[in-house]
Design an enzyme around this catalytic site. Structure first.
Site, PDB file in Angstrom:
ATOM      1  N   SER A  35      -5.842   4.168  15.328  1.00 51.70           N
ATOM      2  CA  SER A  35      -5.506   3.448  16.566  1.00 51.70           C
ATOM      3  C   SER A  35      -5.736   4.372  17.747  1.00 51.70           C
ATOM      4  O   SER A  35      -5.604   5.598  17.639  1.00 51.70           O
ATOM      5  CB  SER A  35      -4.038   3.022  16.556  1.00 51.70           C
TER       6      SER A  35
ATOM      7  N   LYS B  72      -0.371   7.034  13.126  1.00 52.61           N
ATOM      8  CA  LYS B  72      -1.822   6.829  13.297  1.00 52.61           C
ATOM      9  C   LYS B  72      -2.553   8.138  13.597  1.00 52.61           C
ATOM     10  O   LYS B  72      -3.713   8.312  13.209  1.00 52.61           O
ATOM     11  CB  LYS B  72      -2.066   5.803  14.406  1.00 52.61           C
TER      12      LYS B  72
ATOM     13  N   VAL C  69       0.818  -1.219   0.000  1.00 53.44           N
ATOM     14  CA  VAL C  69       0.000   0.000   0.000  1.00 53.44           C
ATOM     15  C   VAL C  69       0.851   1.269   0.000  1.00 53.44           C
ATOM     16  O   VAL C  69       0.372   2.343  -0.363  1.00 53.44           O
ATOM     17  CB  VAL C  69      -0.988   0.046   1.191  1.00 53.44           C
TER      18      VAL C  69
ATOM     19  N   TYR D 183       4.765   4.854  15.696  1.00 59.64           N
ATOM     20  CA  TYR D 183       3.449   4.277  15.390  1.00 59.64           C
ATOM     21  C   TYR D 183       2.344   5.292  15.698  1.00 59.64           C
ATOM     22  O   TYR D 183       1.441   5.508  14.882  1.00 59.64           O
ATOM     23  CB  TYR D 183       3.263   2.999  16.217  1.00 59.64           C
TER      24      TYR D 183
HETATM   25  P1  NAI Z   1      -2.109  -7.888  11.499  1.00 57.99           P
HETATM   26  O1  NAI Z   1      -0.633  -7.835  11.612  1.00 57.99           O
HETATM   27  O2  NAI Z   1      -2.815  -9.150  11.855  1.00 57.99           O
HETATM   28  O3  NAI Z   1      -2.579  -7.447  10.044  1.00 57.99           O
HETATM   29  C1  NAI Z   1      -1.979  -6.393   9.329  1.00 57.99           C
HETATM   30  C2  NAI Z   1      -1.848  -6.840   7.882  1.00 57.99           C
HETATM   31  O4  NAI Z   1      -1.354  -5.734   7.105  1.00 57.99           O
HETATM   32  C3  NAI Z   1      -0.847  -8.005   7.713  1.00 57.99           C
HETATM   33  O5  NAI Z   1      -1.443  -9.093   7.041  1.00 57.99           O
HETATM   34  C4  NAI Z   1       0.286  -7.394   6.922  1.00 57.99           C
HETATM   35  O6  NAI Z   1       0.931  -8.293   6.052  1.00 57.99           O
HETATM   36  C5  NAI Z   1      -0.450  -6.283   6.164  1.00 57.99           C
HETATM   37  N1  NAI Z   1       0.478  -5.260   5.698  1.00 57.99           N
HETATM   38  C6  NAI Z   1       1.510  -4.711   6.387  1.00 57.99           C
HETATM   39  N2  NAI Z   1       2.161  -3.828   5.623  1.00 57.99           N
HETATM   40  C7  NAI Z   1       1.525  -3.810   4.425  1.00 57.99           C
HETATM   41  C8  NAI Z   1       1.711  -3.090   3.229  1.00 57.99           C
HETATM   42  N3  NAI Z   1       2.713  -2.201   3.116  1.00 57.99           N
HETATM   43  N4  NAI Z   1       0.865  -3.308   2.196  1.00 57.99           N
HETATM   44  C9  NAI Z   1      -0.134  -4.212   2.305  1.00 57.99           C
HETATM   45  N5  NAI Z   1      -0.360  -4.922   3.413  1.00 57.99           N
HETATM   46  C10 NAI Z   1       0.444  -4.721   4.465  1.00 57.99           C
HETATM   47  O7  NAI Z   1      -2.630  -6.703  12.429  1.00 57.99           O
HETATM   48  P2  NAI Z   1      -4.100  -6.182  12.756  1.00 57.99           P
HETATM   49  O8  NAI Z   1      -4.171  -6.060  14.222  1.00 57.99           O
HETATM   50  O9  NAI Z   1      -5.126  -6.963  12.039  1.00 57.99           O
HETATM   51  O10 NAI Z   1      -4.004  -4.704  12.182  1.00 57.99           O
HETATM   52  C11 NAI Z   1      -4.926  -4.134  11.277  1.00 57.99           C
HETATM   53  C12 NAI Z   1      -4.962  -2.619  11.496  1.00 57.99           C
HETATM   54  O11 NAI Z   1      -5.456  -2.339  12.811  1.00 57.99           O
HETATM   55  C13 NAI Z   1      -3.564  -1.976  11.438  1.00 57.99           C
HETATM   56  O12 NAI Z   1      -3.655  -0.747  10.744  1.00 57.99           O
HETATM   57  C14 NAI Z   1      -3.229  -1.732  12.897  1.00 57.99           C
HETATM   58  O13 NAI Z   1      -2.322  -0.677  13.075  1.00 57.99           O
HETATM   59  C15 NAI Z   1      -4.612  -1.426  13.453  1.00 57.99           C
HETATM   60  N6  NAI Z   1      -4.729  -1.568  14.899  1.00 57.99           N
HETATM   61  C16 NAI Z   1      -4.576  -2.797  15.515  1.00 57.99           C
HETATM   62  C17 NAI Z   1      -4.677  -2.898  16.894  1.00 57.99           C
HETATM   63  C18 NAI Z   1      -4.505  -4.191  17.619  1.00 57.99           C
HETATM   64  O14 NAI Z   1      -4.511  -4.168  18.887  1.00 57.99           O
HETATM   65  N7  NAI Z   1      -4.358  -5.338  16.936  1.00 57.99           N
HETATM   66  C19 NAI Z   1      -4.965  -1.713  17.727  1.00 57.99           C
HETATM   67  C20 NAI Z   1      -5.112  -0.498  16.984  1.00 57.99           C
HETATM   68  C21 NAI Z   1      -5.002  -0.435  15.621  1.00 57.99           C
END
Ligand code: NAI
Length: 252
Positions: free
Chosen positions: A147, A164, A69, A160
């Site tokens: 976040s 965000k 992305v 981070y």
């Molecule tokens: P996750 O690590 O399970 O999923 C994130 C996905 O984004 C991964 O599959 C990864 O390969 C993909 N990704 C990373 N860089 C990328 C790129 N440059 N292009 C395309 N894909 C890419 O983590 P999660 O928890 O599902 O995170 C989803 C969103 O939620 C993120 O933006 C994270 O910052 C946000 N978030 C998560 C929290 C948590 O406690 N898990 C809390 C607050 C926000």
């Protein structure tokens, strides 16, 4: 006025959908009738498997586009493909994200660049290309996954948190600019959600974060996916420029 959760006929792109929240979101939107386009930087095989799973379980159209992305040209190519095949985009979930934790003195230049490339630049690139497609139909919903750290900060999360907080600023400005085109832009600020993103936390930090949750449980990816569903659907057709916390009461 008829308005409900029905997403039949809508095309949705969910970035980072090989991960916890993105995958739960893709399944939820498909369950309610959307055709989903999966994206991740991860291997094509994982995305292909997930695409087949969605098609099988929800009997809907699904696609998988592997791209970074934060790569401007790759994003543009992806939207060209979407336009060729679907001629439209109704829902964009800017979910891809990477987490980088380090104390101020330890932060390296490449960590800043990589984190902002995905978490911030990626949001703008996708939002820009999506808005161009949505403008054609004078309708669309963009949901940016920010976040809680972008709202209240956290020790060790200068990079981070900055990336965000920027997502919140992007959301507010884009919502103002795109409202007249009937494109809604909202953000979700998850708190502490059970995905791979937090699996590296030490037991001490894990328990500290859990203790900060007033509802005394870690959130599940589906908790965020359900909020996305609401913001993607016509039930929220008069809501734009909002930051919705999904955090079990971590901040109030
Ligand atoms: P996750 O690590 O399970 O999923 C994130 C996905 O984004 C991964 O599959 C990864 O390969 C993909 N990704 C990373 N860089 C990328 C790129 N440059 N292009 C395309 N894909 C890419 O983590 P999660 O928890 O599902 O995170 C989803 C969103 O939620 C993120 O933006 C994270 O910052 C946000 N978030 C998560 C929290 C948590 O406690 N898990 C809390 C607050 C926000």
């Amino acid at each position: 006025m008829e308005s409900n959760f029905n997403l039949n006929g809508k095309i949705a792109l969910i970035t980072g959908s090989a991960g916890g929240i993105g995958w739960a979101t893709a399944k939820t939107l498909a369950r309610y009738g959307a055709s989903v386009i999966l994206n991740d930087i991860k291997s094509k095989e994982i995305l292909e498997e997930r695409k087949q799973e969605i098609k099988r379980d929800f009997n809907c159209e699904a696609d998988a586009l592997q791209f970074d992305v934060g790569d401007f040209e790759a994003v543009q190519n992806a939207y060209n493909e979407i336009f060729k095949k679907y001629k439209r985009l109704d829902i964009l979930v800017n979910n891809a994200g990477s987490l980088f934790d380090n104390l101020v003195g330890m932060i390296r230049k490449k960590d800043i660049e990589q984190t902002f490339s995905t978490n911030t630049n990626g949001v703008i690139y996708n939002l820009q290309s999506a808005a161009r497609l949505m403008e054609r139909n004078k309708s669309g919903s963009i949901i940016n996954i920010a976040s809680i750290v972008g709202r209240v900060g956290n020790e060790g999360q200068v990079v981070y948190g900055g990336s965000k907080a920027a997502v919140i600023g992007i959301t507010l400005s884009a919502a103002r600019e795109l409202a007249s085109k009937n494109i809604r832009v909202n953000a979700i600020a998850p708190g502490f959600i059970n995905t791979d993103l937090i699996k590296f936390l030490s037991p001490t930090i894990f328990n500290q974060r859990l203790n900060a949750v007033k509802m005394k449980r870690i959130g599940q990816p589906e908790d965020v996916a359900n909020a996305v569903l609401f913001l993607a659907s016509d039930l929220s057709s008069y809501i734009t420029g909002q930051i919705l916390g999904v955090d079990g009461g971590m901040i109030m």
